[in-house]
Design a protein around this motif. Structure first.
Motif, mmCIF file in Angstrom:
data_model
loop_
_atom_site.group_PDB
_atom_site.id
_atom_site.type_symbol
_atom_site.label_atom_id
_atom_site.label_comp_id
_atom_site.label_asym_id
_atom_site.label_seq_id
_atom_site.Cartn_x
_atom_site.Cartn_y
_atom_site.Cartn_z
ATOM 1 N N MET A 213 0.852 -1.070 0.097
ATOM 2 C CA MET A 213 0.147 0.143 0.005
ATOM 3 C C MET A 213 0.763 1.375 -0.045
ATOM 4 O O MET A 213 0.407 2.396 -0.579
ATOM 5 N N ARG A 214 1.938 1.234 0.634
ATOM 6 C CA ARG A 214 2.782 2.264 0.786
ATOM 7 C C ARG A 214 3.542 2.957 -0.479
ATOM 8 O O ARG A 214 3.422 3.845 -0.981
ATOM 9 N N SER A 215 3.876 1.723 -1.280
ATOM 10 C CA SER A 215 4.412 1.854 -2.622
ATOM 11 C C SER A 215 3.464 2.254 -3.587
ATOM 12 O O SER A 215 3.646 3.192 -4.493
ATOM 13 N N ARG A 216 2.056 2.019 -3.316
ATOM 14 C CA ARG A 216 1.237 2.276 -4.259
ATOM 15 C C ARG A 216 0.777 3.812 -4.077
ATOM 16 O O ARG A 216 0.647 4.468 -4.915
ATOM 17 N N ASP B 59 5.920 9.528 0.952
ATOM 18 C CA ASP B 59 6.471 8.393 1.602
ATOM 19 C C ASP B 59 5.960 8.687 3.124
ATOM 20 O O ASP B 59 5.803 7.855 3.942
ATOM 21 N N ALA C 178 2.361 8.129 3.450
ATOM 22 C CA ALA C 178 2.119 6.704 3.328
ATOM 23 C C ALA C 178 2.429 6.070 4.639
ATOM 24 O O ALA C 178 1.794 4.723 5.059
ATOM 25 N N ARG C 179 3.830 6.219 5.277
ATOM 26 C CA ARG C 179 4.283 5.540 6.178
ATOM 27 C C ARG C 179 3.231 5.951 7.316
ATOM 28 O O ARG C 179 3.121 4.940 8.383
ATOM 29 N N ILE D 282 0.247 6.359 7.423
ATOM 30 C CA ILE D 282 -1.035 5.675 7.179
ATOM 31 C C ILE D 282 -0.882 4.100 7.425
ATOM 32 O O ILE D 282 -1.634 3.290 7.918
ATOM 33 N N THR D 283 0.232 3.569 6.650
ATOM 34 C CA THR D 283 0.545 2.078 6.469
ATOM 35 C C THR D 283 1.050 1.539 7.979
ATOM 36 O O THR D 283 0.785 0.570 8.277
ATOM 37 N N ILE E 218 -1.715 0.284 10.310
ATOM 38 C CA ILE E 218 -2.099 -1.096 9.564
ATOM 39 C C ILE E 218 -1.270 -2.208 9.875
ATOM 40 O O ILE E 218 -1.560 -3.409 9.782
ATOM 41 N N THR E 219 -0.094 -2.000 9.652
ATOM 42 C CA THR E 219 1.028 -2.919 9.935
ATOM 43 C C THR E 219 0.930 -3.555 11.410
ATOM 44 O O THR E 219 1.003 -4.786 11.699
ATOM 45 N N SER F 284 -1.938 -5.686 11.708
ATOM 46 C CA SER F 284 -1.654 -7.146 11.254
ATOM 47 C C SER F 284 -0.939 -8.046 11.972
ATOM 48 O O SER F 284 -1.178 -9.020 12.359
#
Length: 412
Positions: free
Chosen positions: A1-4, A158, A161-162, A164-165, A168-169, A172
């Motif tokens: 997701m981060r790369s997208r 970046d 995204a970090r 946000i992700t 989520i990580t 998980s």
């Protein structure tokens, strides 16, 4: 997701930069051309008033200009930079019109000057280098600016995204820890409001699971504790038997059931992981086969026992291995007719561990019996599952010729 997310921002930034920088680059080139032509026109305009005057003054005026200037006089002579009369010069002399013509060398600018003695033509050429002077450097500046903006956009994307992700990580990881029976794992609410709500829901679910498991453990412990009363009565009945051997055998069986009930209570209340236990499979299997051999003799069953000559260590607790073998042999006695022979085989497994096989010559069992809770013989259907829990590999085959259960026990 981060790369997208980063790729999405990069694509958007590139499109925006192209939409702005390309028109600016074209505009800069046009401005450079107009500036060069304007400078040449200004030089020509300073020469025009002198075109019909003194030739010496005209010669001095065209010398040292920023662009090469040639004045074609009515008598056919040329003053200034060496040049030949071009079609544009002849056309301007004939029509009296100012012309700007594109040539292979650049831009040719001709201005006619009409006098009493004829028409003079002032000519200059703006080279391609003059038309594009400074454009390449401006384009490189724009490209560097675009690259810097793109890198800045990627950096911001970046970071975003970090932010946000990362939650989520973490969610998980916490879910995997919960799936691995680490019920104390909790997620720290972070990130957008939606992710914080998910983290709170996951923590609430983990707490609810803990409460349900704790209640279930206590319920199992209570039910197991209720068995102590009938076990005590059974032990008293065993002591009242007249046959000492029969009394000792029944009392030993009652003690075994009591130990099993105690183990169930301890396991039900066990909330943390314990070290892996081990035992000598040869001793445990031999002891349980000896216990069941007495009942086999009473029912006319032939028992075939094949055990190693020495100890065979396995990474299974002695009580668990005994319970698994008791479940399998209990199935033999419960679901096969009297006088049905059975065999128990224990061999060493290559690489460590052991292979335990229980086979009988009864009617076999359906494939559905291998599922937990499924039984075709009016039972709980948990026997095979109890045996499966101690094995790394569990195989069953059954048919009219008998049933075979094969367990691979892990090594210490």
């Amino acid at each position: 997701m981060r790369s997208r997310l980063t790729l999405l921002v990069a694509a958007t930034t590139v499109l925006v930069l192209l939409a702005f920088l390309v028109p600016i680059a074209l505009l800069l080139r046009q401005v450079a051309r107009e500036r060069a032509i304007g400078q040449a026109s200004a030089v020509v305009q300073t020469i025009v008033p002198l075109a019909l005057g003194d030739p010496n003054a005209l010669r001095l005026a065209v010398t040292g200009q920023a662009v090469p200037v040639t004045v074609f006089l009515p008598d056919g002579t040329a003053v200034g930079a060496a040049a030949t009369a071009t079609p544009a010069v002849r056309l301007a002399a004939a029509s009296g019109q100012t012309l700007t013509v594109a040539t292979s060398a650049g831009r040719e600018l001709v201005v006619p000057v009409v006098g009493t003695a004829g028409t003079s033509v002032v000519r200059t050429v703006v080279t391609e280098a003059d038309l594009t002077r400074g454009v390449s450097r401006a384009w490189l500046t724009l490209a560097a600016l675009g690259a810097a903006l793109l890198l800045l956009g990627l950096l911001v994307a970046d970071r975003l995204a970090r932010a946000i992700t990362a939650p989520i990580t973490e969610l998980s990881e916490v879910s995997h820890r919960l799936a691995g029976a680490e019920l104390t794992a909790r997620a720290a609410p972070a990130g957008p409001p939606e992710l914080r709500e998910v983290a709170g829901a996951l923590n609430h679910l983990a707490g609810r699971i803990q409460d349900l498991l704790a209640a279930e453990r206590e319920r199992v412990a209570d039910l197991s504790h209720r068995l102590r009363t009938p076990l005590t009565a059974l032990r008293l009945e065993a002591e009242s038997l007249r046959d000492p051997e029969e009394s000792a055998r029944v009392a030993a069986a009652a003690d075994g059931v009591a130990r099993a009930v105690t183990a169930v209570i301890q396991q039900a209340r066990r909330t943390s992981s314990v070290a892996v236990q081990s035992c000598d499979a040869t001793a445990v299997v031999g002891g349980r086969v000896a216990f069941w051999r007495v009942l086999a003799e009473d029912t006319g069953r032939t028992v075939t026992e094949s055990l190693p000559d020495g100890p065979l260590p396995v990474a299974v607790a002695a009580d668990d291995l005994a319970a698994a073998l008791d479940a399998l042999l209990g199935n033999v006695f419960a679901h096969t007719p009297d006088e049905t022979p059975f065999a128990v085989t224990l061999t060493a497994r290559p690489g460590g561990g052991a292979i335990l096989t229980v086979a009988d010559e009864g009617p076999g069992f359906p494939a559905s019996a291998a599922r937990r809770g499924a039984s075709g013989g009016d039972s709980t259907g948990l026997g095979l599952d109890i045996a499966r829990q101690v094995a790394t590999s569990f195989e069953t085959t059954g048919g009219p010729g008998g049933a075979i259960v094969r367990l691979e026990l892990p090594g210490p």
